[in-house]
Design a protein around this motif. Structure first.
Motif, PDB file in Angstrom:
ATOM      1  N   ASP A   1      -7.335   0.435  44.554  1.00 53.66           N
ATOM      2  CA  ASP A   1      -7.502   0.061  43.142  1.00 53.66           C
ATOM      3  C   ASP A   1      -8.834  -0.613  42.827  1.00 53.66           C
ATOM      4  O   ASP A   1      -9.249  -0.647  41.688  1.00 53.66           O
ATOM      5  N   HIS A   2      -9.510  -1.166  43.793  1.00 60.56           N
ATOM      6  CA  HIS A   2     -10.754  -1.874  43.508  1.00 60.56           C
ATOM      7  C   HIS A   2     -11.960  -1.027  43.935  1.00 60.56           C
ATOM      8  O   HIS A   2     -11.842  -0.129  44.756  1.00 60.56           O
ATOM      9  N   GLY A   3     -13.099  -1.305  43.334  1.00 58.75           N
ATOM     10  CA  GLY A   3     -14.327  -0.628  43.711  1.00 58.75           C
ATOM     11  C   GLY A   3     -14.748   0.505  42.794  1.00 58.75           C
ATOM     12  O   GLY A   3     -15.777   1.125  43.012  1.00 58.75           O
ATOM     13  N   TYR A   4     -13.987   0.785  41.766  1.00 63.01           N
ATOM     14  CA  TYR A   4     -14.354   1.869  40.855  1.00 63.01           C
ATOM     15  C   TYR A   4     -15.428   1.419  39.875  1.00 63.01           C
ATOM     16  O   TYR A   4     -15.364   0.322  39.337  1.00 63.01           O
ATOM     17  N   SER A   5     -16.421   2.257  39.636  1.00 64.33           N
ATOM     18  CA  SER A   5     -17.359   2.000  38.548  1.00 64.33           C
ATOM     19  C   SER A   5     -17.031   2.915  37.367  1.00 64.33           C
ATOM     20  O   SER A   5     -17.425   2.649  36.245  1.00 64.33           O
ATOM     21  N   LEU A   6     -16.293   3.979  37.636  1.00 65.96           N
ATOM     22  CA  LEU A   6     -15.825   4.892  36.593  1.00 65.96           C
ATOM     23  C   LEU A   6     -14.505   5.478  37.066  1.00 65.96           C
ATOM     24  O   LEU A   6     -14.394   5.935  38.203  1.00 65.96           O
ATOM     25  N   ARG A   7     -13.503   5.452  36.212  1.00 66.87           N
ATOM     26  CA  ARG A   7     -12.187   5.985  36.577  1.00 66.87           C
ATOM     27  C   ARG A   7     -11.578   6.667  35.361  1.00 66.87           C
ATOM     28  O   ARG A   7     -11.045   6.011  34.477  1.00 66.87           O
ATOM     29  N   GLU A   8     -11.664   7.996  35.308  1.00 66.29           N
ATOM     30  CA  GLU A   8     -11.171   8.751  34.163  1.00 66.29           C
ATOM     31  C   GLU A   8      -9.903   9.540  34.465  1.00 66.29           C
ATOM     32  O   GLU A   8      -9.173   9.893  33.550  1.00 66.29           O
ATOM     33  N   ARG A   9      -9.655   9.862  35.720  1.00 65.82           N
ATOM     34  CA  ARG A   9      -8.465  10.640  36.062  1.00 65.82           C
ATOM     35  C   ARG A   9      -7.221   9.780  35.929  1.00 65.82           C
ATOM     36  O   ARG A   9      -7.263   8.568  36.101  1.00 65.82           O
ATOM     37  N   LYS A  10      -6.100  10.427  35.619  1.00 69.31           N
ATOM     38  CA  LYS A  10      -4.838   9.717  35.450  1.00 69.31           C
ATOM     39  C   LYS A  10      -4.048   9.748  36.754  1.00 69.31           C
ATOM     40  O   LYS A  10      -4.062  10.741  37.474  1.00 69.31           O
ATOM     41  N   TYR A  11      -3.350   8.638  37.015  1.00 74.42           N
ATOM     42  CA  TYR A  11      -2.519   8.523  38.206  1.00 74.42           C
ATOM     43  C   TYR A  11      -1.188   7.913  37.820  1.00 74.42           C
ATOM     44  O   TYR A  11      -1.084   7.182  36.857  1.00 74.42           O
ATOM     45  N   GLY A  12      -0.182   8.213  38.604  1.00 74.36           N
ATOM     46  CA  GLY A  12       1.143   7.666  38.361  1.00 74.36           C
ATOM     47  C   GLY A  12       2.152   8.781  38.203  1.00 74.36           C
ATOM     48  O   GLY A  12       1.931   9.920  38.616  1.00 74.36           O
ATOM     49  N   SER A  13       3.262   8.455  37.590  1.00 75.77           N
ATOM     50  CA  SER A  13       4.337   9.422  37.389  1.00 75.77           C
ATOM     51  C   SER A  13       4.055  10.284  36.170  1.00 75.77           C
ATOM     52  O   SER A  13       3.488   9.817  35.191  1.00 75.77           O
ATOM     53  N   PHE A  14       4.471  11.541  36.252  1.00 79.09           N
ATOM     54  CA  PHE A  14       4.325  12.431  35.105  1.00 79.09           C
ATOM     55  C   PHE A  14       5.584  13.258  34.939  1.00 79.09           C
ATOM     56  O   PHE A  14       6.376  13.419  35.866  1.00 79.09           O
ATOM     57  N   GLN A  15       5.767  13.740  33.724  1.00 80.54           N
ATOM     58  CA  GLN A  15       6.906  14.598  33.409  1.00 80.54           C
ATOM     59  C   GLN A  15       6.514  15.488  32.241  1.00 80.54           C
ATOM     60  O   GLN A  15       5.850  15.045  31.314  1.00 80.54           O
ATOM     61  N   ARG A  16       6.933  16.744  32.306  1.00 82.31           N
ATOM     62  CA  ARG A  16       6.671  17.667  31.201  1.00 82.31           C
ATOM     63  C   ARG A  16       7.826  18.645  31.105  1.00 82.31           C
ATOM     64  O   ARG A  16       8.251  19.212  32.104  1.00 82.31           O
ATOM     65  N   ASP A  17       8.356  18.829  29.908  1.00 75.03           N
ATOM     66  CA  ASP A  17       9.423  19.788  29.650  1.00 75.03           C
ATOM     67  C   ASP A  17       8.890  20.899  28.767  1.00 75.03           C
ATOM     68  O   ASP A  17       8.108  20.635  27.854  1.00 75.03           O
TER      69      ASP A  17
END
Length: 145
Positions: A86-102
């Motif tokens: 989680d640390h050390g990013y200077s740019l973070r655009e991608r999404k992370y975590g849980s996802f769901q799509r119906d």
């Protein structure tokens, strides 16, 4: 991220130096980008879900029927993990975590006539299109009060 500034007189103390910290963020839910295409010449419905970096083991595809409306839907769920801590990013655009799509699918869809392929960060689901209903689309306007 927290950034604290220091004054020149107190720059020698560790607490006064500029620091960047990141608290561990809880898992976030997000919706994955999706394209759905129907090819009338082959009667095939193809859904493409953008899930870069997600492994097959972190992915689930299920076919469900709503108990109220009896509408059949396809559900894609999973979890994406960041490549770095989680640390050390200077740019973070991608999404992370849980996802769901119906997505709504034809009533004729079964797990036997559905194919799923994960290729280059895209989940591709292919199934037969439904039986076309004869006549025009039925439309009823609903007044908004």
């Amino acid at each position: 991220m927290t950034i604290s500034a220091s004054s020149p007189a107190s720059a020698s103390t560790p607490a006064a130096t500029a620091t960047a910290t990141s608290s561990h963020e809880p898992s976030r839910n997000y919706m994955i980008r999706t394209d759905v295409h129907y090819a009338p010449e082959t009667n095939l419905l193809t859904a493409m879900f953008e899930i870069p970096g997600v492994k097959k083991a972190d992915l689930s595809v299920s076919l469900r029927v709503c108990p109220y409306s009896r509408v059949k839907r396809l559900r894609v769920t999973g979890k994406s993990q960041p490549a770095f801590a989680d640390h050390g990013y200077s740019l973070r655009e991608r999404k992370y975590g849980s996802f769901q799509r119906d997505i709504i699918v034809p009533q004729e869809t079964t797990s036997a006539n559905l194919s799923a392929t994960l290729q280059d960060g895209v989940l591709i689901l292919t199934m037969p299109g439904g039986t076309r209903v004869a006549g025009e689309e039925e439309v009823s306007e609903i007044p908004v009060n």
